[in-house]
Design a protein around this motif. Sequence first.
Motif, short mmCIF file in Angstrom:
data_model
loop_
_atom_site.label_atom_id
_atom_site.label_comp_id
_atom_site.label_asym_id
_atom_site.label_seq_id
_atom_site.Cartn_x
_atom_site.Cartn_y
_atom_site.Cartn_z
N LYS A 1 0.72 -1.10 0.06
CA LYS A 1 -0.12 -0.06 0.13
C LYS A 1 0.82 1.22 -0.27
O LYS A 1 1.81 1.36 0.88
N SER A 2 0.83 2.02 -0.92
CA SER A 2 1.34 3.40 -0.91
C SER A 2 0.38 4.52 -1.89
O SER A 2 0.00 3.80 -2.84
N GLY A 3 0.42 5.68 -1.30
CA GLY A 3 -0.22 6.79 -1.98
C GLY A 3 -1.63 7.10 -1.57
O GLY A 3 -2.34 6.14 -1.16
N LEU A 4 -1.88 8.36 -1.61
CA LEU A 4 -2.97 8.88 -1.31
C LEU A 4 -3.91 9.41 -2.62
O LEU A 4 -5.06 9.38 -2.70
N ARG A 5 -3.27 10.14 -3.47
CA ARG A 5 -3.80 10.60 -4.73
C ARG A 5 -2.96 10.88 -5.94
O ARG A 5 -1.66 10.44 -5.92
N ASP A 6 -3.68 10.67 -7.09
CA ASP A 6 -2.64 10.32 -8.23
C ASP A 6 -1.93 11.74 -8.48
O ASP A 6 -0.83 11.47 -9.00
N ASN A 7 -2.23 12.69 -7.73
CA ASN A 7 -1.49 13.95 -8.22
C ASN A 7 -0.60 14.32 -6.98
O ASN A 7 -0.31 15.50 -6.56
N MET A 8 -0.26 13.27 -6.34
CA MET A 8 0.67 13.61 -5.09
C MET A 8 1.82 12.54 -5.10
O MET A 8 1.62 11.37 -4.88
N GLY B 1 1.27 7.55 -8.51
CA GLY B 1 0.49 8.30 -7.54
C GLY B 1 -0.06 7.20 -6.25
O GLY B 1 -0.18 7.41 -5.14
N ILE B 2 -0.61 6.17 -6.75
CA ILE B 2 -1.20 5.14 -5.82
C ILE B 2 -0.95 3.63 -6.39
O ILE B 2 -0.87 3.45 -7.42
N MET C 1 3.20 22.73 -1.66
CA MET C 1 1.78 22.37 -2.10
C MET C 1 2.11 20.60 -1.63
O MET C 1 2.83 20.23 -2.52
N HIS C 2 0.82 20.14 -1.43
CA HIS C 2 0.77 18.82 -1.25
C HIS C 2 1.57 17.86 -0.45
O HIS C 2 1.77 16.95 -0.36
N GLN C 3 2.45 18.81 0.39
CA GLN C 3 3.52 18.24 1.15
C GLN C 3 2.89 18.46 2.62
O GLN C 3 2.30 19.21 2.84
N ALA C 4 3.68 17.69 3.62
CA ALA C 4 3.65 17.84 4.99
C ALA C 4 4.10 19.10 5.18
O ALA C 4 4.98 19.69 4.68
#
Length: 468
Positions: A213-220, A335-336, A440-443
């Motif tokens: 399992k890896s990734g939350l969104r396709d553009n991240m 991304g995912i 953007m899109h980062q912690a």
Amino acid sequence: MTIDWKQKAKDYQADYLADLKALVAIDSERDDEHASDEFPLGPGPAAALTKYLEIGKRDGFKTKNYDNLAGYIEYGEGDQTLGILVHADVMPAGEGWNTDPFELTIKDNVAYGRGTSDDKGPGLAAYYGLRMLKDAGIKPKFKIRFLIGTDEESNWTGIKHYLDLEPAPDFGFSPDAEFPVINGEKGNTTFITKFVGHQKGEEDTEFTLRSFKSGLRDNMVPRDAEAVLESDDNEKVSDAFTKFLDQYPVSGDSQVTDEGLHLHVIGKSAHGMEPDDGLNAGTYLALFLSQYQYAGDAQAFISFIANKLHDDSRAHKLGINKTDDVMGDLTMNVGIMRFDIKDGGMVNTNFRYPKGIGPKEIEAGLVAGANGGSVSQEDDMAPHYVPSDDPIVQKLIAVYKDLSGETEAKPHVVGGGSFGRLMDRGVAFGALFPWTKNTMHQANEFQPIDDLTLAMAIYGSALAALNE
């Protein structure tokens, strides 16, 4: 009328920060699990939209809500409409924050929180540009609609709903990118590659991949990746994993449990438009796992990621690398990534592509490299370009040069996709300055308060200039 927009923006700064605090406090990630007829994308995006409209109504503007999917704040009248297109939704917060992502935290004059850079901070700065225009008594020659979408970070459901009911603005900008002016955006398409049921691989192996399992969104770019592996000697594999982490620019840990060997990789998240700004934890984990042989779908899944996708943001290994003189490189974000021993695997790849290549060529490259996996397209937006000599580009550049001091600034093309492309004469305009790090899109997403205040001044001045 001569207006000192920088001073005016400073005068509004306290009000701006109070409103930004209220917006950041709303977790407005799309939430399909809690969607309903009242809240089609979940309660969070609707709450952020409502807050925007409450702010607009408070300040004396006309407002309208379109089914909790989109809305507008309006000023002026006329046959033409200038659109300012923003979004109220945010990316998932993810792990790795040093502060509460949904509490505006100010340290050393820097604002931290999810949405401070994408897009609540910039969007609200543009709204304050409109408010300052109104409060200064400047009446526009056209209708200005500050349009708010609730789903920019995934399928653009909200703004598409608005456009089903209303015509697109004639011209305008989206404060959802970078300064100075982005007058071109690459095409944007996403594919799903599945490995289910028909993969044979090596049936008699000592390694079994139970899950990945890896990734939350396709553009991240994924920050985290986890897998559960079974082998004849889990301790030996764990030692090899430790050596792998020492060799590569990622961190992680492993743990032997009754289920098997749990592996965890920590990379660095980033915006998917430039994957090289991050470290993809998922592809690094697949690279480690690729030294072993697996049965069934697992072998094809791991091999595809490790051998065809890892560390190749320009898609050379798939044979679809492309560069355009105006729009630059094709980029690929993995991304995912998901795998389950019962259900098989899937890989989500998002491409930002220039002129000269399209989804058909990209799909052909994926099919050729997918080890028999099935490939399907999820969505697509064609490249968008507004000529540099268009008056909207020229006026926005002139304002930016004047107030930023960046006298050599020029319009440029990016891989990101903003709502600006929904207008024939639409561009992206700020609010990330060239001298500020892109989070953007980062912690630990942030924007300096001085940047946001300067952006307010630029937006107010720009609206006045477009009215001339």
